[in-house]
Design a protein around this motif. Structure first.
Motif, short mmCIF file in Angstrom:
data_model
loop_
_atom_site.label_atom_id
_atom_site.label_comp_id
_atom_site.label_asym_id
_atom_site.label_seq_id
_atom_site.Cartn_x
_atom_site.Cartn_y
_atom_site.Cartn_z
N LYS A 158 0.83 -1.19 0.00
CA LYS A 158 0.00 0.00 0.00
C LYS A 158 0.87 1.25 0.00
O LYS A 158 1.67 1.48 0.90
CB LYS A 158 -0.92 0.00 1.22
CG LYS A 158 -1.91 1.16 1.23
CD LYS A 158 -2.85 1.07 2.42
CE LYS A 158 -3.85 2.23 2.41
NZ LYS A 158 -4.78 2.16 3.57
N GLY A 159 0.73 2.05 -1.04
CA GLY A 159 1.54 3.26 -1.15
C GLY A 159 2.99 3.00 -1.47
O GLY A 159 3.83 3.90 -1.33
N GLN A 160 3.33 1.77 -1.88
CA GLN A 160 4.72 1.39 -2.13
C GLN A 160 4.91 0.90 -3.57
O GLN A 160 5.73 0.03 -3.84
CB GLN A 160 5.15 0.28 -1.17
CG GLN A 160 5.00 0.62 0.30
CD GLN A 160 6.00 1.65 0.75
OE1 GLN A 160 7.20 1.51 0.52
NE2 GLN A 160 5.53 2.71 1.38
N GLY A 161 4.17 1.46 -4.50
CA GLY A 161 4.22 0.99 -5.88
C GLY A 161 5.56 1.23 -6.55
O GLY A 161 6.20 2.26 -6.36
N ILE A 162 5.97 0.25 -7.35
CA ILE A 162 7.22 0.34 -8.11
C ILE A 162 6.87 0.29 -9.60
O ILE A 162 6.27 -0.67 -10.07
CB ILE A 162 8.17 -0.83 -7.77
CG1 ILE A 162 8.48 -0.84 -6.26
CG2 ILE A 162 9.46 -0.72 -8.57
CD1 ILE A 162 9.23 -2.08 -5.82
N VAL A 231 3.66 -1.80 -10.12
CA VAL A 231 2.42 -1.21 -10.63
C VAL A 231 2.62 -0.82 -12.09
O VAL A 231 3.75 -0.64 -12.55
CB VAL A 231 2.00 0.03 -9.81
CG1 VAL A 231 1.68 -0.35 -8.37
CG2 VAL A 231 3.08 1.11 -9.84
N TYR A 232 1.52 -0.70 -12.80
CA TYR A 232 1.57 -0.39 -14.22
C TYR A 232 1.01 1.00 -14.52
O TYR A 232 0.98 1.41 -15.68
CB TYR A 232 0.81 -1.46 -15.01
CG TYR A 232 1.44 -2.83 -14.87
CD1 TYR A 232 2.41 -3.28 -15.76
CD2 TYR A 232 1.08 -3.67 -13.80
CE1 TYR A 232 2.99 -4.53 -15.61
CE2 TYR A 232 1.66 -4.92 -13.65
CZ TYR A 232 2.62 -5.34 -14.55
OH TYR A 232 3.21 -6.57 -14.40
N ASP A 233 0.61 1.68 -13.48
CA ASP A 233 0.11 3.04 -13.59
C ASP A 233 1.11 3.97 -12.90
O ASP A 233 1.37 3.84 -11.70
CB ASP A 233 -1.27 3.15 -12.92
CG ASP A 233 -1.87 4.55 -13.05
OD1 ASP A 233 -1.17 5.48 -13.51
OD2 ASP A 233 -3.05 4.72 -12.68
N GLU A 234 1.68 4.89 -13.65
CA GLU A 234 2.69 5.80 -13.09
C GLU A 234 2.16 6.57 -11.89
O GLU A 234 2.92 6.89 -10.97
CB GLU A 234 3.14 6.79 -14.17
CG GLU A 234 3.85 6.15 -15.35
CD GLU A 234 4.23 7.18 -16.40
OE1 GLU A 234 4.04 8.38 -16.14
OE2 GLU A 234 4.73 6.79 -17.46
N ASN A 235 0.88 6.86 -11.87
CA ASN A 235 0.30 7.65 -10.78
C ASN A 235 0.23 6.89 -9.46
O ASN A 235 0.02 7.49 -8.41
CB ASN A 235 -1.11 8.13 -11.17
CG ASN A 235 -1.08 9.06 -12.38
OD1 ASN A 235 -0.22 9.93 -12.48
ND2 ASN A 235 -2.01 8.85 -13.31
N LEU A 239 8.26 4.61 -6.43
CA LEU A 239 9.63 4.43 -6.92
C LEU A 239 9.58 4.09 -8.41
O LEU A 239 8.77 3.28 -8.84
CB LEU A 239 10.31 3.30 -6.14
CG LEU A 239 11.73 2.92 -6.57
CD1 LEU A 239 12.71 4.04 -6.27
CD2 LEU A 239 12.16 1.63 -5.85
N PHE A 240 10.48 4.72 -9.17
CA PHE A 240 10.56 4.48 -10.62
C PHE A 240 11.92 3.84 -10.94
O PHE A 240 12.97 4.41 -10.63
CB PHE A 240 10.40 5.79 -11.39
CG PHE A 240 9.04 6.41 -11.27
CD1 PHE A 240 8.08 6.21 -12.24
CD2 PHE A 240 8.72 7.20 -10.16
CE1 PHE A 240 6.81 6.77 -12.12
CE2 PHE A 240 7.47 7.77 -10.03
CZ PHE A 240 6.51 7.56 -11.02
#
Length: 542
Positions: A158-162, A231-235, A239-240
């Protein structure tokens, strides 16, 4: 006036009580025998329990390592000491202790493991400039350690999308396609099979591969693609990850006589591509990470080093985090992560099985050195180490890498598994892949330069080097002030067991990269620690 009135029992005479007791005994003639039998049975059981505890105490010992407690018990059936482990790191793991010795690790005092940095612990500054430089090194080490994520694999996404950029293939996979032409004397293609892990090494076992020291980029890429927080949604991303194989880009030009402009073309195109993305512009790249499989100096071209890239000197690269096998100690967002080793476990059992094997390993050699001399480098201490090693064949074994002796990983790993100490002098640069090969073999590394490890791997090695290594100042060696063989012979058996226990039980899981399908529950490997700490860094700095 309140009056309290109580009803009292009539007092019974002693004579009457005695008569009743005698009558009771006559009515129940077996009472005395029953009470006596119960008392005897109780005493027998208590004696048996006492003898069992004495036996357990005499055949067991306790190892305290970090926040893990191990009670080790000897058994005639097992022939070895076996340890029952309890703690947050390895619940329920049974670890056999080497029958080489009955001495086991003692708890290290708080004074010995103090985390307070000593600025001049390894190097005494010669002037104010050097003193200022050392202070900066230690300041940045403290900052990096503050980003370390301490925990386990029970993470929440949660809130840690890569987010993983889908780069054009010219920035990564196409570079691997040039493997046959990277080095004039060798074909590199076999090293990049199996997602960069290389070909399997049957002699070492199922999870062992001939992994090259520069294979970090495809290895990391294959793991992050399957990360549960991808994740597949940049929003939705915190982390990128930019899967640019910059190390491969450097390698393909390293031995070719071309202009420096050509060497920077691909990096410039990449930054232009990123510059067109709103996700990059939003935080000026501060939430982006690059993984580069070579040392930082190969991306920091100076005038007299025309064979390398200037990628990390470009203005756009000042903000992103850079993960490398060797960092620039004066760049706080240059973060060093372990060199890939030959071992790539898939499950917790793969790791614990290997731990069980090497902790029991009988080590016939006190010291070993796998390496070659550097006759063209007057600052190198390797020739001195080789002379001292070969002069004491009963204590030290030398594997000459100059003659190709180190081209077979199974020979190197066999040497390290058979040794108490592994000498790790600097090579072409301060860091060495061999340091990590020795650690996962349970061989205590002997370091001569703090830039080899102590100023490097803040997320994967502890601040107190005495927990896992021996440090000998290379200047003392050059001045003939120390004999390495005698120095290491003075290290007690108990001290060696302390360090090896810490290396195997605490460090080893976090020094290896699991394969692309790895799933760990009890352990975190080098990849897990790195990604968790990256997310923690972004949370605390943005």
């Amino acid at each position: 006036m309140h009056v309290s009135i109580s009803k009292r029992r009539p007092r019974t005479s002693k004579k009457t009580e005695t008569e009743k007791h005698e009558k009771s005994l006559k009515d129940h003639p077996n009472s005395i025998c029953s009470v006596f039998s119960s008392l005897v049975l109780y005493l027998v059981l208590l004696t048996i329990l006492f003898l069992f505890l004495i036996s357990l105490w005499s055949t067991s010992t306790t190892v305290v390592s970090g926040n893990v407690v191990r009670i080790c018990i000897s058994s005639r059936k097992l022939n070895d000491l076996y340890c029952l482990t309890a703690g947050s790191h390895y619940p329920g793991l049974r670890v056999p202790v080497s029958n080489f010795t009955k001495l086991v690790s003692e708890n290290i005092t708080k004074k010995e493991i103090s985390t307070e940095e000593e600025p001049y612990r390894y190097i005494v500054p010669k002037d104010e400039v050097e003193e200022s430089g050392l202070k900066d090194v230690n300041k940045y080490l403290k900052i990096q350690r503050s980003w370390l994520s301490i925990g386990n694999n029970q993470r929440s996404c949660k809130g840690q999308g890569i987010y993983v950029y889908d780069l054009p293939s010219k920035f990564n996979k196409d570079l691997l396609g040039e493997c046959s032409d990277m080095f004039p004397w060798a074909n590199f293609c076999s090293y990049f099979k199996n997602d960069g892990f290389g070909e399997s090494i049957e002699e070492l076992g199922e999870r062992w591969f001939n992994t090259h020291q520069y294979s970090l980029e495809p290895i990391f890429h294959s793991r992050v693609l399957k990360h549960p927080c991808r994740v597949y949604d940049e929003n939705q991303a915190k982390l990128f990850y930019v899967p640019f194989y910059g190390g491969m880009d450097v390698l393909r030009w390293h031995f070719k006589n071309i202009s420096t402009d050509v060497k920077d073309v691909l990096a410039i195109k990449l930054l232009k591509w990123l510059g067109s993305k709103s996700s990059w512009r939003k935080n000026s790249g501060k939430d982006h990470v690059f993984v580069l499989g070579k040392i930082t100096w190969d991306f920091r071209r100076k005038e007299h080093y025309s064979c390398i890239s200037s990628f990390l000197e470009m203005q756009e690269m000042k903000n992103p985090t850079k993960l490398l096998i060797e960092r620039n100690p004066w760049e706080v967002i240059d973060i060093a992560i372990p060199h890939p080793t030959f071992f790539h476990p898939r499950t917790d059992d793969d790791i614990s099985s290997w731990q069980n094997k090497i902790i029991r390993q009988s080590r016939r050699s006190l010291i070993s050195f796998a390496g070659g001399a550097r006759p063209g480098n007057p600052k190198s201490i390797r020739s001195t180490l080789i002379d001292q090693c070969t002069s004491s064949p009963n204590q030290c074994r030398f594997l000459n890498c100059t003659s190709g002796g180190c081209n077979k990983p199974e020979l190197v790993m066999e040497l390290f598994q058979d040794s108490e100490f592994c000498l790790q002098p600097p090579g072409d640069s301060p860091t060495r892949k061999s340091v990590f090969d020795s650690l996962i073999s349970g061989c205590i590394p002997v370091l001569f330069d703090p830039f080899t490890a102590y100023y490097q791997y803040t997320w994967h090695l502890p601040e107190d080097h005495r927990l896992y290594s021996v440090y000998i100042n290379q200047d003392d060696l050059k001045a003939n002030k120390v004999n390495v063989i005698k120095k290491l012979m003075s290290v007690t058996l108990r001290e060696r067991e302390n360090m090896r226990s810490y290396i195997v039980h605490e460090l080893l899981p976090g020094l290896v990269y699991g394969d692309s399908s790895a799933k760990f529950q009890r352990f975190r490997d080098a990849f897990d620690i790195t990604v968790d700490s990256l997310l923690h860094k972004i949370s605390t700095t943005l």
